[in-house]
Structure formats: structure tokens, C-alpha cells
Design a protein around this motif. Structure first.
Motif, short mmCIF file in Angstrom:
data_model
loop_
_atom_site.label_atom_id
_atom_site.label_comp_id
_atom_site.label_asym_id
_atom_site.label_seq_id
_atom_site.Cartn_x
_atom_site.Cartn_y
_atom_site.Cartn_z
N GLY A 54 67.78 88.50 103.75
CA GLY A 54 68.62 88.17 104.90
C GLY A 54 68.57 86.67 105.09
O GLY A 54 68.10 85.93 104.22
N LEU A 55 69.07 86.24 106.26
CA LEU A 55 69.04 84.81 106.55
C LEU A 55 67.67 84.38 107.05
O LEU A 55 67.16 83.33 106.68
N ASN A 56 67.07 85.24 107.89
CA ASN A 56 65.84 84.82 108.56
C ASN A 56 65.08 86.05 108.99
O ASN A 56 65.41 86.62 110.04
N PRO A 57 64.10 86.52 108.19
CA PRO A 57 63.61 85.91 106.97
C PRO A 57 64.55 86.13 105.78
O PRO A 57 65.46 86.93 105.85
N THR B 201 66.67 99.01 110.74
CA THR B 201 65.78 98.47 111.76
C THR B 201 64.92 97.37 111.15
O THR B 201 65.02 97.09 109.95
N SER B 202 64.05 96.80 111.97
CA SER B 202 63.28 95.64 111.56
C SER B 202 61.89 95.97 111.02
O SER B 202 61.22 95.10 110.49
N PHE B 203 61.49 97.22 111.19
CA PHE B 203 60.06 97.54 111.05
C PHE B 203 59.74 98.28 109.76
O PHE B 203 60.39 99.27 109.42
N THR C 154 66.46 95.57 101.61
CA THR C 154 66.46 95.93 103.02
C THR C 154 66.43 94.68 103.88
O THR C 154 65.80 93.68 103.51
N THR C 155 67.15 94.75 105.02
CA THR C 155 67.14 93.61 105.94
C THR C 155 66.02 93.72 106.96
O THR C 155 65.91 92.85 107.83
N ALA C 156 65.20 94.77 106.87
CA ALA C 156 64.07 94.88 107.80
C ALA C 156 63.21 93.62 107.66
O ALA C 156 62.69 93.33 106.57
N GLU C 157 63.07 92.88 108.74
CA GLU C 157 62.38 91.59 108.66
C GLU C 157 60.96 91.73 108.12
O GLU C 157 60.47 90.89 107.37
N GLU C 158 60.30 92.82 108.52
CA GLU C 158 58.91 92.99 108.08
C GLU C 158 58.81 93.26 106.58
O GLU C 158 57.72 93.19 106.02
N GLN D 84 76.26 96.20 111.80
CA GLN D 84 76.93 94.95 111.45
C GLN D 84 76.65 94.48 110.02
O GLN D 84 77.56 94.11 109.29
N VAL D 85 75.36 94.47 109.66
CA VAL D 85 75.01 93.90 108.35
C VAL D 85 75.65 94.72 107.23
O VAL D 85 76.28 94.17 106.32
N SER D 86 75.51 96.04 107.31
CA SER D 86 76.08 96.88 106.26
C SER D 86 77.59 96.71 106.18
O SER D 86 78.16 96.56 105.09
N ASP E 291 75.74 106.52 108.00
CA ASP E 291 74.85 106.54 109.15
C ASP E 291 73.77 107.60 108.97
O ASP E 291 73.71 108.26 107.93
N ARG E 292 72.96 107.79 110.01
CA ARG E 292 71.81 108.71 109.93
C ARG E 292 72.20 110.10 109.45
O ARG E 292 71.43 110.75 108.73
N GLY E 293 73.38 110.56 109.87
CA GLY E 293 73.82 111.91 109.54
C GLY E 293 74.10 112.09 108.04
O GLY E 293 74.20 113.22 107.57
N1 NAP Z 1 66.38 89.41 107.59
C1 NAP Z 1 67.43 89.01 108.28
O1 NAP Z 1 67.80 87.85 108.27
C2 NAP Z 1 68.26 90.01 109.07
C3 NAP Z 1 69.60 89.70 109.28
C4 NAP Z 1 70.37 90.59 110.00
C5 NAP Z 1 69.79 91.76 110.51
N2 NAP Z 1 68.47 92.01 110.30
C6 NAP Z 1 67.88 93.24 110.82
O2 NAP Z 1 68.49 94.33 110.14
C7 NAP Z 1 68.64 95.43 111.04
C8 NAP Z 1 70.10 95.85 111.07
O3 NAP Z 1 70.87 94.80 111.65
P1 NAP Z 1 72.35 95.06 112.22
O4 NAP Z 1 72.79 93.78 112.81
O5 NAP Z 1 73.18 95.71 111.17
O6 NAP Z 1 72.01 96.10 113.38
P2 NAP Z 1 73.00 97.09 114.12
O7 NAP Z 1 74.39 96.54 114.14
O8 NAP Z 1 72.32 97.46 115.39
O9 NAP Z 1 73.05 98.37 113.16
C9 NAP Z 1 71.95 99.13 112.84
C10 NAP Z 1 72.43 100.48 112.30
O10 NAP Z 1 71.31 101.19 111.78
C11 NAP Z 1 71.17 102.44 112.48
N3 NAP Z 1 69.75 102.71 112.65
C12 NAP Z 1 68.88 102.07 113.49
N4 NAP Z 1 67.64 102.55 113.32
C13 NAP Z 1 67.73 103.51 112.37
C14 NAP Z 1 66.80 104.35 111.73
N5 NAP Z 1 65.48 104.32 112.05
N6 NAP Z 1 67.23 105.21 110.77
C15 NAP Z 1 68.54 105.25 110.44
N7 NAP Z 1 69.48 104.46 110.99
C16 NAP Z 1 69.08 103.61 111.95
C17 NAP Z 1 71.92 102.29 113.77
O11 NAP Z 1 72.40 103.56 114.12
P3 NAP Z 1 72.26 104.14 115.61
O12 NAP Z 1 73.34 103.44 116.37
O13 NAP Z 1 72.45 105.59 115.40
O14 NAP Z 1 70.88 103.76 116.09
C18 NAP Z 1 73.06 101.35 113.38
O15 NAP Z 1 74.13 102.06 112.76
C19 NAP Z 1 68.11 94.95 112.40
O16 NAP Z 1 66.81 95.41 112.59
C20 NAP Z 1 68.14 93.44 112.29
O17 NAP Z 1 67.14 92.83 113.09
C21 NAP Z 1 67.70 91.16 109.58
#
Ligand code: NAP
Length: 310
Positions: free
Chosen positions: A109-112, A53-55, A75-79, A11-13, A33-35
Motif C-alpha cells: 500500500g502507500l503507508n505502509p 481490515t488492518s489487522f 494484502t493491504t492490512a497494515e500489520e 475502496q482499495v479493491s 464481499d464476505r458473502g
Molecule cells: N497499507 C496501506 O497503505 C493501506 C492503504 C489503504 C487501505 N489500507 C487498509 O486496507 C483496509 C481496506 O481499506 P479500504 O479503504 O478498502 O476499506 P473499506 O472501504 O472500508 O472496505 C473494506 C471492505 O472490506 C470488508 N471487510 C472488513 N472487514 C472484513 C473482514 N474481517 N472480512 C471480510 N471482509 C471485511 C468491508 O465489508 P463490510 O462493509 O461488510 O464490513 C468492506 O467491503 C483497511 O483496513 C485500510 O486501513 C491500507
């Protein structure tokens, strides 16, 4: 022209890439994507956005490869919003690599990235001193993808929520310690400890969200409370209620900040609260230029000018 490549095709991307494609001055590659990992991370684009991811541990090698190829990284990874709060060795290593390559890394991101840190710091600008902070959010989770929803604690039976909370598979929303450390660092406050609570909220009837349906008796959301202590007393309290249908609980989405100050308190409120999907994508899109312009190293929102749509 600023070239931006996206890793993670969620979603975010997708939302952020759409914003940038609608603007002059940006070329957008992906989302990949991963591929197609190397097409993003080895692209040597001006900025690589990693939204997977978040980590920190899970994105560290991705950040390394993008930085190594000469890209700034958001990066949107919260950590990643304050990586020293998680793993100082990894943060130091990637910070050093970014300085060597002359590029910047930012967790955004929005939070954090805004609601619990950048906006809070801005709010402290109108008081002479800060005694304590209270930040509350009520967030409608209905628009989140199913992977994120299950990981934060939605659509679980009571047993699965409890087991996940114990094992760490259910995290609640991530990023409160990072936001608190960002604010503390800027205000020169030392946090002694952070207490945390995560409680489930169960659905009384079936509740559809965009990516899954919560059945009656499963978790429809959760309440989180984080309390950071400084000088032996609560200094920063964060309350987060996330739910796939908050209005069914009688709650309106909300963002509220209270700055308690000897010279007079300040209360800021947004009703309805900030939309998680729209706002996160906007903050990331609005961070591209400030990251390109920033000093090299791993930075935080406390050290950058505000994100603006330019
Ligand atoms: N800081 C903020 O405010 C904020 C805001 C929005 C989102 N986030 C965080 O940002 C991350 C992405 O959010 P999203 O809403 O875009 O999530 P999402 O819609 O679930 O999309 C995540 C994408 O990343 C891929 N992915 C997951 N783990 C991966 C890894 N280890 N290596 C490569 N690709 C991976 C997934 O592919 P697969 O389907 O193949 O797993 C999916 O295409 C989440 O962890 C979310 O919590 C943070």
C-alpha cells in the motif's frame, strides 16, 4: 495473462480492480464481499488481493486459505507489511506455508508499503551512512470510508476518543512499527523500543468528509508521533497528521523525508503530499507483477524491486 481476484469490496479493491481492468495482460475477478469469500480466496487466481481490515489476526485465515489454494497474496492490512513485528508465530507459519506452496505474500500500500519504508530506503541510497531518519506526512483524510475513519480516530467526542485510545478501538493510523522494522531490517539496524503518541485534533466547526460529517467539538483528525530507538538514541522518527480538512488548520498535505548523515543531510519533499486513495490503489496494482516474480515466502517491500505501472 495474470488472473487477479479481490477479497473485500471496499475502496482499495474497487480502485485497484479498475486500474488492472484498464491494463492489458490481467484478468480480474471480483471484488468479492464476505458473502462470496471462497470465490476470491479459493479461486486459485495467480494473485489474490485481500483488502478488508488492518489487522494480521483478522486476515491470517484468509491469507492461509488463498495460499493453500495456490495463490500469491497481496494484502493491504497494515500489520502485514512486516508481520513479524506483530506476531512472529503467525508470520512464521504462513511464511512456511507460502514456501511450501511456492507462492509469495506481501503487505502493500502507500503507508505502509511506500511513504514510510520503500521510499525511505530509496532515499538512503544517496548517502554514505545514516545517522537518523525523520519522515513526516500531512494527510487529507476526507476521502476515507467511515469504518476506517472512525477506527483511526475521526468523528469521536473527546470522551469516546479517549475511551477508544485506552481500549484500542481507536488506533490512529496503523503501520509505523512495521515500516520502521522494514527499514531497520534492510539497513541492518536493531530497534530497541518504539515510543508512540496519539493526540486528537478537534473540529471548531462542522466539516463534511466524503463518508461522514464531523460535528463541531468532535475529532476531525489526530497527530501521531512514533520514535524508534537504536543504540540508545532516537533513530527513526515518524510524524503523521491526519485531518479531514487539513487546509482548515493551515496545513498542506505533505510527504517529507529527512535522512541525516555525517556526510551531509538529504531532504526530499512532495507537495502536495501523496493522495491516499489513488496512491494506495496504484501501489497495489503496480505490485502484482513483482509478487508473481518474487521468491516464495512472506516478503516485504525491502526485498522487492520498486512497484512500477506495468
Ligand atoms: N497499507 C496501506 O497503505 C493501506 C492503504 C489503504 C487501505 N489500507 C487498509 O486496507 C483496509 C481496506 O481499506 P479500504 O479503504 O478498502 O476499506 P473499506 O472501504 O472500508 O472496505 C473494506 C471492505 O472490506 C470488508 N471487510 C472488513 N472487514 C472484513 C473482514 N474481517 N472480512 C471480510 N471482509 C471485511 C468491508 O465489508 P463490510 O462493509 O461488510 O464490513 C468492506 O467491503 C483497511 O483496513 C485500510 O486501513 C491500507
Amino acid at each position: 495473462m495474470i488472473r487477479v481476484a479481490f477479497y473485500g469490496a471496499g475502496q482499495v479493491s474497487t480502485n485497484t480492480a479498475a486500474i488492472l481492468r484498464s491494463r492489458d495482460g490481467f484478468t480480474v475477478d471480483g471484488p468479492f464481499d464476505r458473502g462470496k469469500r471462497d470465490e476470491a480466496l479459493r479461486s486459485a487466481a495467480d494473485v489474490v488481493v485481500i483488502a478488508t481490515t488492518s489487522f494480521l489476526a483478522a486476515i491470517a485465515d484468509d491469507v492461509r486459505d488463498a495460499v493453500d489454494a495456490g495463490s500469491n497474496v497481496i494484502t493491504t492490512a497494515e500489520e502485514a507489511a512486516q508481520p513479524w513485528a506483530n506476531d512472529a508465530a503467525t508470520a512464521d507459519r504462513l511464511d512456511a506455508l507460502a514456501r511450501e506452496r511456492g507462492v509469495t505474500i506481501l503487505g502493500a500500500g502507500l503507508n505502509p508499503g511506500f511513504a514510510f519504508d520503500a521510499l525511505v530506503l530509496t532515499a538512503t541510497g544517496v548517502v554514505a551512512d545514516v545517522e537518523s531518519l525523520l519522515v513526516r506526512r500531512v494527510v487529507d483524510l476526507a476521502g476515507f470510508g467511515d469504518t476506517v475513519l472512525r477506527r483511526i480516530g475521526v468523528a469521536h467526542s473527546p470522551e469516546s476518543f479517549e475511551e477508544g485510545r485506552r481500549s484500542g478501538a481507536v488506533t490512529g493510523h496503523i503501520g509505523f512499527p512495521q515500516s520502521m522494522q522494514v527499514v531497520a531490517g534492510r539497513l541492518g539496524v536493531t530497534i530497541e523500543r518504539i515510543d508512540r503518541e496519539l493526540e486528537p485534533i478537534f473540529a471548531e466547526s462542522e466539516l463534511p468528509a466524503s463518508s461522514l460529517t464531523v460535528r463541531a467539538g468532535e475529532t476531525a483528525g489526530f497527530r501521531q508521533r512514533y520514535r524508534a530507538f537504536a543504540d540508545g538514541r532516537p533513530w527513526f522518527e515518524a510524524e503523521f497528521t491526519g485531518h479531514v480538512a487539513p487546509r482548515a488548520l493551515g496545513l498542506e498535505p505533505l510527504d517529507a523525508i529527512d535522512v541525516r548523515s555525517a556526510g551531509g543531510d538529504v531532504h526530499l519533499e512532495a507537495r502536495p503530499g501523496l493522495d491516499p486513495q489513488r496512491s494506495s490503489a496504484a501501489v497495489v496494482a503496480n505490485s502484482i507483477r513483482r509478487v508473481v516474480d518474487a521468491a516464495p515466502g512472506w516478503t516485504t517491500v525491502a526485498d522487492l524491486p520498486p512497484a512500477v505501472p506495468a
